[in-house]
Design a protein around this motif. Structure first.
Motif, PDB file in Angstrom:
ATOM      1  N   ILE A   1     -74.174  -7.636 -21.912  1.00 15.13           N
ATOM      2  CA  ILE A   1     -75.632  -7.485 -21.803  1.00 15.13           C
ATOM      3  C   ILE A   1     -76.171  -8.238 -20.586  1.00 15.13           C
ATOM      4  CG2 ILE A   1     -76.187  -9.443 -23.322  1.00 15.13           C
ATOM      5  CD1 ILE A   1     -78.156  -6.126 -23.153  1.00 15.13           C
ATOM      6  N   THR A   2     -75.548  -9.364 -20.240  1.00 16.37           N
ATOM      7  CA  THR A   2     -76.053 -10.114 -19.091  1.00 16.37           C
ATOM      8  C   THR A   2     -75.937  -9.266 -17.819  1.00 16.37           C
ATOM      9  OG1 THR A   2     -75.303 -12.111 -20.209  1.00 16.37           O
ATOM     10  CG2 THR A   2     -75.945 -12.346 -17.909  1.00 16.37           C
TER      11      THR A   2
ATOM     12  N   SER B   1     -77.642 -20.844 -16.823  1.00 13.48           N
ATOM     13  CA  SER B   1     -76.499 -20.871 -17.735  1.00 13.48           C
ATOM     14  C   SER B   1     -76.793 -19.952 -18.910  1.00 13.48           C
ATOM     15  CB  SER B   1     -76.277 -22.303 -18.228  1.00 13.48           C
ATOM     16  OG  SER B   1     -75.270 -22.342 -19.222  1.00 13.48           O
ATOM     17  N   VAL B   2     -75.779 -19.255 -19.383  1.00 14.30           N
ATOM     18  CA  VAL B   2     -75.953 -18.337 -20.517  1.00 14.30           C
ATOM     19  C   VAL B   2     -74.642 -18.095 -21.244  1.00 14.30           C
ATOM     20  CG1 VAL B   2     -75.563 -16.258 -19.098  1.00 14.30           C
ATOM     21  CG2 VAL B   2     -76.770 -16.044 -21.264  1.00 14.30           C
ATOM     22  N   GLY B   3     -74.739 -17.784 -22.511  1.00 18.69           N
ATOM     23  CA  GLY B   3     -73.583 -17.276 -23.243  1.00 18.69           C
ATOM     24  C   GLY B   3     -73.140 -18.156 -24.385  1.00 18.69           C
TER      25      GLY B   3
ATOM     26  N   THR C   1     -80.416 -20.605 -20.687  1.00 15.88           N
ATOM     27  CA  THR C   1     -81.132 -19.458 -21.253  1.00 15.88           C
ATOM     28  C   THR C   1     -80.466 -18.968 -22.527  1.00 15.88           C
ATOM     29  OG1 THR C   1     -79.808 -17.884 -19.963  1.00 15.88           O
ATOM     30  CG2 THR C   1     -81.809 -18.746 -18.929  1.00 15.88           C
ATOM     31  N   TRP C   2     -81.174 -19.018 -23.633  1.00 16.38           N
ATOM     32  CA  TRP C   2     -80.642 -18.469 -24.890  1.00 16.38           C
ATOM     33  C   TRP C   2     -81.170 -17.068 -25.116  1.00 16.38           C
ATOM     34  CZ3 TRP C   2     -82.571 -16.072 -29.101  1.00 16.38           C
ATOM     35  CH2 TRP C   2     -81.656 -15.798 -30.132  1.00 16.38           C
ATOM     36  N   TRP C   3     -80.272 -16.174 -25.404  1.00 14.23           N
ATOM     37  CA  TRP C   3     -80.639 -14.807 -25.813  1.00 14.23           C
ATOM     38  C   TRP C   3     -79.394 -14.117 -26.310  1.00 14.23           C
ATOM     39  CZ3 TRP C   3     -79.572 -10.399 -22.341  1.00 14.23           C
ATOM     40  CH2 TRP C   3     -78.918 -10.765 -21.155  1.00 14.23           C
ATOM     41  N   GLN C   4     -79.501 -12.831 -26.651  1.00 12.00           N
ATOM     42  CA  GLN C   4     -78.388 -12.081 -27.243  1.00 12.00           C
ATOM     43  C   GLN C   4     -78.432 -10.631 -26.777  1.00 12.00           C
ATOM     44  OE1 GLN C   4     -79.920 -12.569 -31.380  1.00 12.00           O
ATOM     45  NE2 GLN C   4     -78.032 -13.713 -31.748  1.00 12.00           N
ATOM     46  N   THR C   5     -77.320  -9.940 -26.995  1.00 13.56           N
ATOM     47  CA  THR C   5     -77.289  -8.493 -26.744  1.00 13.56           C
ATOM     48  C   THR C   5     -78.496  -7.852 -27.442  1.00 13.56           C
ATOM     49  OG1 THR C   5     -74.882  -8.608 -26.762  1.00 13.56           O
ATOM     50  CG2 THR C   5     -75.861  -6.415 -26.956  1.00 13.56           C
TER      51      THR C   5
ATOM     52  N   ASP D   1     -77.634 -17.816 -35.298  1.00 13.85           N
ATOM     53  CA  ASP D   1     -77.294 -19.084 -34.645  1.00 13.85           C
ATOM     54  C   ASP D   1     -77.876 -20.258 -35.428  1.00 13.85           C
ATOM     55  OD1 ASP D   1     -76.393 -17.411 -32.597  1.00 13.85           O
ATOM     56  OD2 ASP D   1     -76.970 -18.843 -31.052  1.00 13.85           O
TER      57      ASP D   1
ATOM     58  N   LEU E   1     -79.364 -25.311 -29.437  1.00 12.07           N
ATOM     59  CA  LEU E   1     -78.532 -24.323 -30.119  1.00 12.07           C
ATOM     60  C   LEU E   1     -77.217 -24.959 -30.525  1.00 12.07           C
ATOM     61  CD1 LEU E   1     -79.806 -21.620 -30.481  1.00 12.07           C
ATOM     62  CD2 LEU E   1     -80.533 -22.542 -28.279  1.00 12.07           C
TER      63      LEU E   1
ATOM     64  N   ARG F   1     -72.779 -20.291 -33.710  1.00 15.92           N
ATOM     65  CA  ARG F   1     -72.991 -19.268 -34.732  1.00 15.92           C
ATOM     66  C   ARG F   1     -72.868 -19.840 -36.149  1.00 15.92           C
ATOM     67  NH1 ARG F   1     -74.944 -14.451 -32.815  1.00 15.92           N
ATOM     68  NH2 ARG F   1     -74.284 -13.695 -34.848  1.00 15.92           N
TER      69      ARG F   1
ATOM     70  N   GLY G   1     -67.810 -17.267 -23.783  1.00 18.74           N
ATOM     71  CA  GLY G   1     -69.076 -16.545 -23.729  1.00 18.74           C
ATOM     72  C   GLY G   1     -68.973 -15.112 -24.228  1.00 18.74           C
TER      73      GLY G   1
ATOM     74  N   ARG H   1     -68.432 -12.488 -27.311  1.00 20.62           N
ATOM     75  CA  ARG H   1     -68.550 -12.471 -28.765  1.00 20.62           C
ATOM     76  C   ARG H   1     -67.383 -11.744 -29.388  1.00 20.62           C
ATOM     77  NH1 ARG H   1     -74.610 -10.807 -30.123  1.00 20.62           N
ATOM     78  NH2 ARG H   1     -73.725 -10.157 -32.099  1.00 20.62           N
TER      79      ARG H   1
END
Ligand code: WTA
Length: 661
Positions: free
Chosen positions: A321-322, A396-398, A423-427, A511, A523, A526, A535, A537
């Motif tokens: 997704i990134t 930074s992500v993942g 940066t926190w986020w998800q697909t 999370d 965070l 999971r 990074g 899943r």
């Protein structure tokens, strides 16, 4: 829920004592795209996002409705507007006189390079859109993309978007089996691929996996009509006459002009498969208007993008997704100039990334903690050989970034002053949700800190009540957001069950998180059976299913064990079938079987899913109701004293297992 509510096992419990904080440098804050007022504006989230949708995008038909939540949890944003994603990413920049701006600086692993301007990218995307249409692709048809990081990969995604054909990119590291199940689930009848890509100095084939996937398709699938192949490595590949065709020939024959198909804001833009808690990957569905709004706004705000002067580089692959939101859609909709790199960070030497930063004067770098930790391990003398002075924002992500890695990133890569955005986020969220704003937030090493303006996120306890500062619980999203997933492809019920049933009416992210004394969010990893390896899943269940599909395995349990570099590593505990029990008493035979099982998982899912270790055990720890207690297995895998085992049906089991380590 499973027994994994002990999120502290992710190794992140050291930040309780983290007191460091870094205010944005004054000159940075003074020129930043976004100031603190944005939080005030974001309080009226619908109005805020409607404003961004108008400011960031060009609409064919302007929308008059912002959010329709009447069919919750399926949101409709900007539903009566029409637009086209590729038109927003390309045509409008060319029309505005920016056609000569470089869109992509492509760096191949062997050292070949290619610069593509917005005008050139528009021409190539138009050609590809015409070519796909002449192969029968229509608006609404799904196209599977299985490619390395090439200019052609970006072109294919945008060509699909241009004709309103949702793409489904499958990461090139996935196996033929994984590819097959995604082609089946998406009902795709066309695949775009390459002969292969360059990995660590050698060609890595892709086309054979496509051939194998298609050969194995379920009879209920109508079949794949065409495979379009980019020639990248020049390696020998199999060829099916009438079905396969070369990308170069298909495009050569195609017109350089193409009228984009303007679609409704809620028209599907893509499906991206991601691991869930069950064996079957979920096809996360994203639509057009809301997704593009949040991808573009966050890319502009969180990275402080100045499109006419920055050189941006996100190291993610388009298979994740990134790569969708922060290589393709966000940056191109914003008219950015960006680097894309085909290969690995250590090919041909461990300074390759920093050489690229120096060469293109990269000013914004977005990468993953696992990569940062790997570079830390290689030593700071490597980046020290390059001029990294162009960098002004680091992302930074993942996965959670540990404070040591954060500090190293800031000091060694960022020259001790560059703001870091964690940066926190998800697909599923489609775009960044929780992150510092680089010109506003005093950053804390290891924390994503604050929901972005217009985003409602908090930490709740088991009863959905927000926890007080200083306490931990589950991360939830409390308000609909524009780039939220619109469902799981073909499975509305699973969408509701997975995200909306744990706490009715609010989105359960899966999370664990905690609020510190200032109310900032940390965070913790999971809380379900999803692992995070480098990074990526991975589902414990999916790997377990793969293991038990092997003739020698009777039962399997998989856990993610904390790992210094990759965040987590896959550790599998297997019980072999009776007829193999004798065999594995011989250490050499046992080792051979372990290797066979690792390769089996690699073949069924992909090399990233291969267990780091496989332990052949006589029993698995189970509760009286038969549930495997992964918490105890994680203790074993992480070499800890095994925790409370009183709920085990047979408490002697753990002694048997521990002896195997
Ligand atoms: C984790 C990647 C801590 C988290 C964009 C989430 C993070 C999962 C962070 C989504 C972060 C992602 N801090 N954890 N900054 N970013 N995660 O779908 O567990 O590949 O649920 O999306 O990665 O992974 P996905």
């Amino acid at each position: 829920m499973t027994d994994r509510t002990d999120a502290s096992t992710s190794g992140m419990d050291n930040h309780a004592n983290e007191a460091r904080s870094f205010a944005p440098p004054a000159p940075f804050a003074a020129q930043a795209n976004v100031d603190a007022d944005a939080y005030g504006l974001g309080a009226d989230s619908e109005r805020f996002w409607a404003d961004q949708a108008r400011a960031m995008l060009t609409w064919k038909t302007p929308f008059t409705q912002t959010l329709d939540w009447s069919q919750a949890p399926v949101a409709r944003w900007f539903a009566d507007g029409t637009l086209n994603a590729a038109h927003n990413a390309l045509d409008r920049h060319v029309q505005a006189g920016n056609g000569d701006r470089v869109a992509l600086y492509f760096e191949g692993e062997p050292g070949d390079t290619r610069q593509v301007t917005y005008a050139e990218l528009l021409t190539e995307v138009s050609r590809a859109a015409n070519a796909l249409q002449s192969l029968g692709v229509k608006t609404g048809d799904r196209v599977v993309i299985y490619m390395p990081m090439l200019v052609e990969s970006v072109v294919t995604m945008l060509a699909c978007a241009r004709i309103g054909a949702p793409h489904s990119v499958v990461f090139g590291g996935f196996s033929a089996d994984a590819l097959r199940s995604r082609i089946e689930d998406a009902g795709a009848r066309i695949v775009v691929t390459a002969d292969g890509g360059w990995r660590r100095g050698a060609p890595a084939a892709l086309k054979p996996a496509v051939d194998e996937a298609i050969a194995g398709l379920d009879p209920s699938h109508p079949g794949v009509d065409h495979v379009v192949v980019v020639r990248r490595t020049g390696q020998e590949i199999g060829w099916t006459q009438g079905r396969d065709l070369w990308w170069s020939e298909a495009l050569e024959a195609a017109d350089t002009r193409h009228d984009p198909v303007f679609v409704e804001a809620e028209h599907p833009l893509f499906i991206l498969y991601t691991s869930g808690t069950t064996g079957k990957p979920k096809g996360i569905l994203h639509t057009t208007g809301g997704y593009l709004t949040q991808a573009a706004w966050t890319h502009w705000a969180v990275f402080d993008l100045k499109a006419d002067s920055d050189v941006y580089w996100c190291t993610a692959d388009i298979g994740w997704i990134t790569g969708h939101s922060y290589v393709v859609y966000g940056p191109l909709v914003n008219g950015a100039s960006q680097v894309i790199y085909e290969g690995t960070p250590d090919a041909p030497h461990r300074g390759r990334w920093w050489e690229i930063v120096q060469k293109y004067k990269v000013s914004i770098l977005y990468t993953a903690p696992t990569a940062i930790r790997t570079c830390m391990k290689w030593g700071e003398q490597i980046p020290a050989q390059f001029d990294l002075g162009s960098l002004r924002v680091l992302g930074s992500v993942g996965e959670p970034i540990n404070p040591e890695a954060w500090m190293w990133y800031r000091r060694v890569i960022g020259g001790g002053s560059t703001p870091i955005v964690d940066t926190w986020w998800q697909t599923e969220t489609g775009a960044i949700m929780i992150s510092p704003l680089p010109g506003v937030t005093a950053t804390k090493p290891g924390s994503a800190q604050v929901p972005l303006p217009g985003i409602g996120a908090t930490v709740v306890d088991d009863d959905a009540a927000p926890v007080p500062n200083g306490a931990g619980g589950y991360l939830v999203i409390t308000k609909p957001w524009p780039s939220m997933l619109r469902g799981i492809w073909g499975d509305l019920q699973r969408f509701k069950d997975t995200y909306w049933s744990r706490f009715p009416g609010i989105y359960f992210a899966g999370d664990g998180a905690k609020k510190d004394q200032d109310g900032d969010i940390w965070l913790l990893g999971r809380v379900d059976d999803v692992m995070n390896v480098s990074g990526h899943r991975l589902s414990t269940t999916e790997i377990e299913s793969s293991l038990v599909a092997h003739e020698s395995v009777a039962e399997a349990a998989v856990v993610g064990a904390a790992d210094e570099t990759t965040g987590q590593a896959v550790v599998a505990f297997v019980i072999v079938r009776a007829q193999f029990a004798e065999l594995v008493t011989d250490p050499a035979q046992a080792a051979a079987l372990q290797e066979q099982l690792r390769n089996h998982v690699g073949k069924q899912i992909g090399p990233i899913a291969k267990p780091r270790r496989i332990l052949i055990v006589p029993e698995l720890p189970k509760t009286r109701s038969g549930k495997i207690m992964r918490r105890l297995l994680r203790d074993v895998a992480e070499n800890r004293t095994v925790g409370d085992a009183t709920t085990l049906a047979d408490s002697s089991v753990m002694n048997l297992i521990a002896r195997k380590m």
